[in-house]
Design a protein around this motif. Structure first.
Motif, PDB file in Angstrom:
ATOM      1  N   ASN A 109       0.840  -1.193   0.000  1.00  0.00           N
ATOM      2  CA  ASN A 109       0.000   0.000   0.000  1.00  0.00           C
ATOM      3  C   ASN A 109       0.882   1.252   0.000  1.00  0.00           C
ATOM      4  N   ARG A 110       0.451   2.284  -0.722  1.00  0.00           N
ATOM      5  CA  ARG A 110       1.172   3.554  -0.846  1.00  0.00           C
ATOM      6  C   ARG A 110       2.497   3.414  -1.631  1.00  0.00           C
ATOM      7  N   ARG A 111       2.612   2.323  -2.427  1.00  0.00           N
ATOM      8  CA  ARG A 111       3.841   2.173  -3.229  1.00  0.00           C
ATOM      9  C   ARG A 111       3.970   3.284  -4.263  1.00  0.00           C
ATOM     10  N   ALA A 112       2.823   3.815  -4.730  1.00  0.00           N
ATOM     11  CA  ALA A 112       2.847   4.848  -5.773  1.00  0.00           C
ATOM     12  C   ALA A 112       3.808   5.986  -5.414  1.00  0.00           C
ATOM     13  N   GLU A 113       3.862   6.340  -4.117  1.00  0.00           N
ATOM     14  CA  GLU A 113       4.757   7.446  -3.723  1.00  0.00           C
ATOM     15  C   GLU A 113       6.228   7.032  -3.785  1.00  0.00           C
ATOM     16  N   LEU A 114       6.495   5.732  -3.562  1.00  0.00           N
ATOM     17  CA  LEU A 114       7.883   5.257  -3.667  1.00  0.00           C
ATOM     18  C   LEU A 114       8.327   5.248  -5.132  1.00  0.00           C
ATOM     19  N   LEU A 115       7.350   4.961  -6.036  1.00  0.00           N
ATOM     20  CA  LEU A 115       7.664   4.928  -7.472  1.00  0.00           C
ATOM     21  C   LEU A 115       8.093   6.277  -8.006  1.00  0.00           C
ATOM     22  N   LYS A 116       7.619   7.347  -7.331  1.00  0.00           N
ATOM     23  CA  LYS A 116       8.016   8.685  -7.775  1.00  0.00           C
ATOM     24  C   LYS A 116       9.487   8.944  -7.437  1.00  0.00           C
ATOM     25  N   VAL A 117      10.004   8.193  -6.466  1.00  0.00           N
ATOM     26  CA  VAL A 117      11.405   8.365  -6.061  1.00  0.00           C
ATOM     27  C   VAL A 117      12.327   7.657  -7.058  1.00  0.00           C
ATOM     28  N   ARG A 118      12.001   6.374  -7.333  1.00  0.00           N
ATOM     29  CA  ARG A 118      12.775   5.568  -8.284  1.00  0.00           C
ATOM     30  C   ARG A 118      11.861   4.477  -8.797  1.00  0.00           C
ATOM     31  N   PRO A 119      11.999   4.026 -10.061  1.00  0.00           N
ATOM     32  CA  PRO A 119      11.085   3.005 -10.578  1.00  0.00           C
ATOM     33  C   PRO A 119      11.191   1.677  -9.822  1.00  0.00           C
ATOM     34  N   ILE A 120      10.078   0.926  -9.778  1.00  0.00           N
ATOM     35  CA  ILE A 120      10.047  -0.401  -9.165  1.00  0.00           C
ATOM     36  C   ILE A 120       9.385  -1.314 -10.190  1.00  0.00           C
ATOM     37  N   PRO A 121      10.175  -1.898 -11.112  1.00  0.00           N
ATOM     38  CA  PRO A 121       9.584  -2.645 -12.223  1.00  0.00           C
ATOM     39  C   PRO A 121       8.801  -3.865 -11.732  1.00  0.00           C
ATOM     40  N   GLY A 122       7.673  -4.113 -12.410  1.00  0.00           N
ATOM     41  CA  GLY A 122       6.907  -5.335 -12.170  1.00  0.00           C
ATOM     42  C   GLY A 122       6.027  -5.315 -10.938  1.00  0.00           C
ATOM     43  N   LYS A 123       5.931  -4.196 -10.238  1.00  0.00           N
ATOM     44  CA  LYS A 123       5.093  -4.154  -9.026  1.00  0.00           C
ATOM     45  C   LYS A 123       3.961  -3.151  -9.236  1.00  0.00           C
ATOM     46  N   ASP A 124       2.790  -3.483  -8.697  1.00  0.00           N
ATOM     47  CA  ASP A 124       1.625  -2.611  -8.878  1.00  0.00           C
ATOM     48  C   ASP A 124       1.780  -1.286  -8.128  1.00  0.00           C
TER      49      ASP A 124
END
Ligand SMILES: Nc1nc2c(c(=O)[nH]1)N[C@H]1C(S)=C(S)[C@@H](COP(=O)(O)O)O[C@H]1N2
Ligand SMILES: [Mo]
Length: 381
Positions: A109-124
């Protein structure tokens, strides 16, 4: 005739939509169709203490098994004096049912904000909605383990197995996880067959699932069919490899099992659910509303809200907690002036600990455990 065609194809579309959505609201954000993964809009969670069944988030690693109550069996084995096999009727009639209001929160949950920091391939890119609360009803896991003659020993673990096969696991395998026996013997951990007074829906693990309040959702194994008391945590991919906080420089595709910090107890967290992101808001009184969730066995001490990115803070009003295992709602009404406003919230627990400030400080290769300050940007008209 034409009318008929139009309406029957419309009916078909509606039917298809309902089937595809597994009885969920139409405005769920579907992250994957197969396996089915979906989260409700933030505002749908803000409705009340319990999340309606049609809004409860769905997190699956494989297609759902279709097990009837008649077919379902639970085997209990390993370091027990009396290995057991229980039918649904035996589980529900031989053990006293207990109810627990507990929040289930996905570690992603709340991964979307981590994705803005650096990409996380293959994760929703889960936004605000991979978290929900239900009143679960079922037998205490401790009572079932007691019937199997388990001696409480600090070092042991209870491993759960389920029949759904996850293609994403390496190697491909069915879902499983484990919890320490000491947690398994605590009163709040259930083998649940009801959710919000309804029979446990198939999408949420029916006929029977494990509910481990206070732990990440991944440990609450759905469609549970096996329990083994053993000296070590489960060797299942989702325990040994996946749900772990890897160091920022690790390559998630090549790290060996056992690398990183295994997620179990939830960390202190909070979120802003109302107002939603990027919505236009009229000037005047604006009520900001969200939840705070303390870690396993802790309580919420206070929630602070800032309108100036953390330079100054005001204290939100806290609603009473429905249970030690459930989120706690908070709200604050402010005077909104025209223009953009950045809303920030942070919770403190009853040990005086607060949340980390930025997602950047928490970034990890699989994007788990984001409990940074909650942020929502809104525009006041
Ligand atoms: N058998 C099985 N149990 C499972 C899963 C799964 O894929 N298979 N997903 C886990 C994860 S990661 C979470 S967050 C919760 C989600 O439960 P829900 O779909 O009922 O919300 O179930 C957990 N239990
Ligand atoms: Mo999860």
């Amino acid at each position: 005739m034409r009318e008929f065609h139009r309406s029957s194809s419309l009916l078909f579309k509606v039917f298809l939509k309902v089937v595809l959505m597994w009885g969920k609201r139409r405005d769920m954000t579907v992250r994957d169709r197969l396996p089915f993964n979906a989260e409700p809009p933030a505002a749908a969670l803000a409705g009340g203490e319990l999340t309606a069944l049609d809004a409860f988030y769905c997190r699956n690693h494989g297609p759902f098994p279709d097990i009837t109550r008649e077919q379902w069996r639970l085997t209990v084995d390993g370091i027990v004096q009396k290995p057991l096999t229980l039918t649904y009727d035996e589980l529900t009639s031989q053990f006293t049912p207990h109810s627990v209001v507990a929040t289930l929160a996905c570690a992603g949950n709340r991964r979307a904000e981590l994705l803005k920091v650096r990409p996380i391939p293959g994760k929703d890119p889960w936004a605000h909605g991979a978290i929900s609360t239900a009143e679960w009803r079922g037998a205490r896991l401790a009572d079932v383990l007691g019937a199997a003659g388990v001696d409480v020993d600090e070092g042991l673990h209870v491993a759960f197995s389920a029949p759904d096969v996850a293609q994403e696991a390496s190697p491909v395998q069915s879902y499983g996880s484990s919890i320490p026996l000491s947690k398994a013997m605590s009163q709040e951990v259930l083998l649940a067959w009801e959710m919000n007074s309804e029979p446990l829906p198939r999408v949420h693990g029916g006929p029977v699932r494990v509910v481990v309040p206070g732990y990440i959702g991944a440990r609450s194994v759905k469609w549970v069919t096996g329990m083994t008391v053993q000296p070590a945590p489960s060797a299942n991919y989702f325990q040994a490899s996946d749900y772990r906080i890897l160091p920022p420089d690790a390559d998630p595709d090549t790290v060996p099992p056992g690398e990183g910090i295994s997620l179990s107890m939830l960390a202190l967290n909070c979120d802003i659910l109302v107002p939603g992101e990027d919505v236009e808001i009229p000037a005047g009184p604006l009520t900001i509303r969200g939840y705070a969730l303390a870690g396993d066995g802790r309580g919420i001490g206070r929630v602070d809200v800032s309108l100036d990115d953390g330079r100054t803070w005001r204290q939100a009003d806290l609603e009473p907690a429905a249970s030690p295992w459930a989120w706690r709602w908070w709200s604050l009404t402010v005077q909104a002036r025209p223009g953009p406003i950045s809303l920030t919230a942070r919770a403190w627990d009853d040990t005086g600990v607060t949340q980390p400030e930025s997602p950047a400080s928490l970034w990890n290769p699989r994007g788990y455990g984001n409990n940074a300050w909650a942020h929502v940007e809104v525009v006041v008209a």
